[in-house]
Design a protein around this motif. Sequence first.
Motif, mmCIF file in Angstrom:
data_model
loop_
_atom_site.group_PDB
_atom_site.id
_atom_site.type_symbol
_atom_site.label_atom_id
_atom_site.label_comp_id
_atom_site.label_asym_id
_atom_site.label_seq_id
_atom_site.Cartn_x
_atom_site.Cartn_y
_atom_site.Cartn_z
ATOM 1 N N UNK A 175 -25.204 17.102 1.271
ATOM 2 C CA UNK A 175 -25.054 15.950 2.159
ATOM 3 C C UNK A 175 -24.247 16.289 3.412
ATOM 4 N N UNK A 176 -23.516 17.410 3.368
ATOM 5 C CA UNK A 176 -22.752 17.794 4.559
ATOM 6 C C UNK A 176 -23.618 18.571 5.555
ATOM 7 N N UNK A 177 -24.846 18.944 5.138
ATOM 8 C CA UNK A 177 -25.717 19.697 6.043
ATOM 9 C C UNK A 177 -26.367 18.719 7.024
ATOM 10 N N UNK A 178 -26.092 18.848 8.310
ATOM 11 C CA UNK A 178 -26.635 17.882 9.265
ATOM 12 C C UNK A 178 -28.152 18.026 9.429
ATOM 13 N N UNK A 179 -28.794 16.893 9.671
ATOM 14 C CA UNK A 179 -30.259 16.814 9.800
ATOM 15 C C UNK A 179 -30.781 17.776 10.871
ATOM 16 N N UNK A 180 -30.035 17.905 12.013
ATOM 17 C CA UNK A 180 -30.575 18.683 13.138
ATOM 18 C C UNK A 180 -30.657 20.174 12.836
ATOM 19 N N UNK A 181 -29.917 20.626 11.800
ATOM 20 C CA UNK A 181 -30.061 22.023 11.406
ATOM 21 C C UNK A 181 -31.492 22.276 10.933
#
Lengths: 288, 281
Positions: free
Chosen positions: A176-182
């Motif tokens: 959940x800490x991985x941002x969508x834009x990555x």
Amino acid sequence: MKNERKRTFLLITLPILALFICFNTVPLIRGVIYSFTNFKGFGSYDWVGFRNYIDLFSDARVGKSYLFTFKLAIVTTIVVNIISLVLALALNSKIRAKSFFRGAYFLPNILGALVVGYIFNYFFTYILPALAAMAGVDSLSTSILSDPDTAWLGIMAVCAWQAVAMNTIIYISGLQTVPEDVYEAGDLDGATGFKKFRHLTFPLIVPFFSINMVLCVKNFLMVFDQIMALTKGGPAQSTESISYLIYNNGMSGGQFGFQSANAVIFFIVIVMVSVAQMKFTGKKEEQL
Amino acid sequence: MTKAKKAGGTNRLAMVLLILGLSTIVFPLYMTVVIAFKQPSEMTNSISGILSLPGSWSLDNFREAMRVTDFWHSLGNSLLITLLTVALSLVLHSLMGYALGRNKRESKFYSFVYLFIVSGMFVPFAILMMPLAKQTAEMGLANWMGVILLYVVFYMPMNVLLYSGYLVNIPLALEEAARVDGASTWRTYWKIIFPIMRPMHATVAVLTALSVWNDVMTPLVILAGSGKNTLPLAQLNFQSQFGTNYNLAFASYLLSLIPILIFYVICQKQILNGVVNGAVK
């Protein structure tokens, strides 16, 4: 005013520190002292110097318990982390009834390991052989717990069943800490499937991977309840974990002094493994 | 194109995997429930005899299991030990976390005490258990009070770490304002700091309660021979009395799981949050 603050802090700290010393430091020191004696747990005893430690390294049963415990800890850690990562990825993807699944998959972790062990004991003894017979698998026609070569697999399965729940939820909080834009950037570069996971997702959740590694190894090295419920160290002493051996022979087997020496070595091993893991994972995180 | 599809629909592969995986969790629980309700005569040797639904949902096994394992006393002991340990942990560990967290940067003494207590996390119970069995007996603490005191000490390293870590987010200015108003440090703590640390209290309460409730080793070592049981310890001590009556045994297992299952159903969100916070911090 300043003195009042200092005094209050001291009045808080000292009694609690005293309690900690009384039930943690003092027994620890006493354990070290007992390890230099031939104490049986009752009666009188003599100093034996390093005798217990020398005997420890030539004791086949102790050596076997260390081998078993490390084998169990390493294999279970690997199995648990692979399953948890896959489950976490699935639970974090676009699915229906997300919170139901998350709640259900965490359930095994809150149940007591001893009772879970008893339930699986029955499963391995009666259900699995019957299922295997139906499927025509001869190698599983007897309980895996009664064969010295396979009993550890049963213990691994039960340890994993509960630990997967814990590790999965930690991986989910990592994902959940991985941002969508990555991912969007990755999509533009044409990253898909496993490649995406390997190069994009995994590096970002390495801290959570470290937490899970440390948690797993430490817990599995101290395994006790599952042994108690599944095999009691048998068959042929093939599943005696270090904690179980210390408990069994130290508390009731008349080896209080000898097993104290074993416990001291075990303590040193735990500290070394924990420090090594923290150094290793700390370095890995820095690189990324 | 593929991205638009993913954004709209559900991930089929993940759903299939999750539903299949769920059977590994549901099956042992299903097995526990059906065996707990059956009579030994219904347990034919074939697998269908064991796993089919019971002929009648009679509570006889549970009544008998309660009698054999002295269920209500064990439940009472478990509740007493867990609740008191949690209450003492919230008070003592938060105080200690506050005292150490606020002073460990400026004072060598406090930073030493902090490291000393937190490094207690590395001490395995295996090395403490034999000396503690002796020590609690000598001190007349081989009873539930001793068990609670030991828990308060065992979970102190973890909880002090959590509390003093949380304290970093609470500005000193809050306390200074109270001090200017003439409030003592002690009063300021209870009026301002303790209530502010509420999210951490929830985490500490959940972690401590789950560990204490399911722990076998401490009561096994300390309460041995006292005739008192906690719920898990009762399962261990009465295991031999069930003999080959697995229905009775499973009724007893199920009984011992029911309290924590109820707790989980009611507080699932807090438990999940607590466990994640405790591990990730």
